[in-house]
Design a protein around this motif. Sequence first.
Motif, short mmCIF file in Angstrom:
data_model
loop_
_atom_site.label_atom_id
_atom_site.label_comp_id
_atom_site.label_asym_id
_atom_site.label_seq_id
_atom_site.Cartn_x
_atom_site.Cartn_y
_atom_site.Cartn_z
N PHE A 43 -151.70 75.69 -16.88
CA PHE A 43 -151.00 76.00 -18.13
C PHE A 43 -150.16 74.81 -18.59
CE2 PHE A 43 -147.25 77.71 -20.41
CZ PHE A 43 -147.88 78.40 -21.44
N THR A 44 -149.46 74.20 -17.66
CA THR A 44 -148.66 73.02 -18.00
C THR A 44 -149.55 71.87 -18.45
OG1 THR A 44 -146.89 73.65 -16.46
CG2 THR A 44 -147.00 71.33 -17.12
N ALA A 45 -150.67 71.69 -17.78
CA ALA A 45 -151.60 70.63 -18.15
C ALA A 45 -152.14 70.83 -19.57
CB ALA A 45 -152.75 70.55 -17.15
N GLU A 46 -152.35 72.08 -19.96
CA GLU A 46 -152.93 72.38 -21.27
C GLU A 46 -151.89 72.38 -22.38
OE1 GLU A 46 -155.06 76.29 -23.08
OE2 GLU A 46 -156.13 75.31 -21.45
N THR A 47 -150.67 72.84 -22.08
CA THR A 47 -149.67 73.02 -23.13
C THR A 47 -148.51 72.04 -23.08
OG1 THR A 47 -148.34 74.57 -21.82
CG2 THR A 47 -150.16 75.50 -23.09
N GLY A 48 -148.31 71.41 -21.92
CA GLY A 48 -147.15 70.55 -21.75
C GLY A 48 -145.89 71.30 -21.42
N ILE A 49 -145.98 72.62 -21.29
CA ILE A 49 -144.80 73.45 -20.99
C ILE A 49 -144.64 73.57 -19.48
CG2 ILE A 49 -143.72 75.71 -21.27
CD1 ILE A 49 -145.44 76.07 -23.80
N ALA A 50 -143.50 73.12 -18.98
CA ALA A 50 -143.24 73.19 -17.54
C ALA A 50 -142.81 74.61 -17.16
CB ALA A 50 -142.15 72.20 -17.15
N ILE A 51 -143.14 75.01 -15.94
CA ILE A 51 -142.81 76.34 -15.43
C ILE A 51 -141.84 76.21 -14.27
CG2 ILE A 51 -143.70 78.51 -14.51
CD1 ILE A 51 -144.81 77.89 -17.25
N ASN A 52 -140.72 76.89 -14.37
CA ASN A 52 -139.78 76.98 -13.26
C ASN A 52 -139.95 78.35 -12.62
OD1 ASN A 52 -138.54 74.46 -13.93
ND2 ASN A 52 -137.37 75.49 -15.53
N MET A 53 -140.18 78.37 -11.30
CA MET A 53 -140.35 79.63 -10.59
C MET A 53 -139.05 80.05 -9.93
SD MET A 53 -143.51 80.55 -11.10
CE MET A 53 -143.77 81.88 -9.90
N MET A 54 -138.76 81.34 -9.98
CA MET A 54 -137.64 81.93 -9.25
C MET A 54 -138.18 83.07 -8.40
SD MET A 54 -134.52 82.15 -12.01
CE MET A 54 -133.44 82.84 -10.74
N ALA A 55 -137.68 83.18 -7.18
CA ALA A 55 -138.14 84.23 -6.27
C ALA A 55 -137.06 85.29 -6.11
CB ALA A 55 -138.49 83.64 -4.90
N ALA A 56 -137.50 86.55 -5.98
CA ALA A 56 -136.57 87.66 -5.76
C ALA A 56 -137.23 88.66 -4.83
CB ALA A 56 -136.21 88.33 -7.08
N ASP A 57 -136.41 89.42 -4.09
CA ASP A 57 -136.96 90.49 -3.26
C ASP A 57 -137.64 91.54 -4.11
OD1 ASP A 57 -136.02 89.20 -1.04
OD2 ASP A 57 -134.30 90.52 -0.73
N ASN A 58 -137.08 91.79 -5.31
CA ASN A 58 -137.70 92.65 -6.31
C ASN A 58 -137.19 92.21 -7.67
OD1 ASN A 58 -138.72 94.59 -8.01
ND2 ASN A 58 -138.16 96.32 -6.71
N PRO A 59 -138.03 91.57 -8.48
CA PRO A 59 -137.59 91.06 -9.78
C PRO A 59 -137.03 92.13 -10.70
CG PRO A 59 -139.64 90.01 -9.16
CD PRO A 59 -139.40 91.10 -8.15
#
Length: 356
Positions: A43-59
């Motif tokens: 997705f980033t390669a196609e759009t240039g939009i970077a993705i930041n991931m956040m982890a949670a026990d239950n989002p």
Amino acid sequence: MKQLMIPATALCALALPAHADLTVMSWGGAYERSQVEAYNKPFTAETGIAINMMAADNPAASIKSMVEAGNVTIDVADLEYTDAVRLCDEGALEEIDPAILPAAPDGTPATEDFLPGALTDCAVASMVFSTVYGFDTTKFPDEKPSTLGDFFDTDAFPGKRGLRRGPKINLELALMADGVPPEEVYETLATDEGVDRAFAKLDTIKSQITWWEAGAQPPQLLADGEVAMTTAYNGRLFAAMVAENKPFEIVWDGQVLEYELFAIPRGAPNLEDALEYIKFATGTERLANQTKWISYGPARRSSIPLVGLFEDEETEMTPHLPTNEDNLRNSLQSSYEFWVDHEMEIAERFNTWLAQ
């Protein structure tokens, strides 16, 4: 007059609208890694939009708090089915029109290509996962556990048991282990007698239970020798077995299947880009690609024939998917309708039982 020459690359850059980074909240571990590899990087390669991931026990808990506080910092959340439906009903999620989702490669509309129930008013399913139980093969060198009933038989198969802290799935497993056919589980649980029966079955192993809350914990509990068997998400056990060569084995008997879905919190800071991310991630090819990194089944029919090898380029993934026909014997599809209607009172009963 000298003409000013602007490089073509610079012109392209000037023409592209600026995009903020997207923040996606998921569950961490092997599952999050599969999303990074299958969705985020392309997705980033196609759009240039970077993705930041956040982890949670239950989002779901984090999303609910953010929306109620009016301070939403998450663009996309990965949710369990019951949470997605409940949060949607509470107005905490943006609605998603299924008409915007990409069709299958043969032109089949997304509404017909996704598996039954995979599309809701506010969420789009990506994968089918299941709760199974696994065991450490070194603990049982002779006879191995092979049925759901064996999980509750501490005489024949001694040792601690791991269960996720909460009533959901545990009550279903308890009833099936006590002889209730999968097709009668929720009808039984809808009665006081059925709930009593499930808790009575859990009572038989209560003193041997080690509770877990995050998906990464069960394989670690097995690896550390803290339990001999534990329920777990099938993909977590697969990752430990295949990627880390742990001496674990999965028992598919009595598996409980669920969807995992993408949703957008109401008030997400980057709504349009969040929709583009979900459209991209839930396309046929992307869902098939995720199985290269984790053993969850794609939520689209058109993805299933595209499932291939694990990242080791050796392991065929189809036999390890919860949706594989051989693994579906004596399985149960989780009922979000039941838990939306009954979760509050059963959770209260569970917490009282836990404290006794």
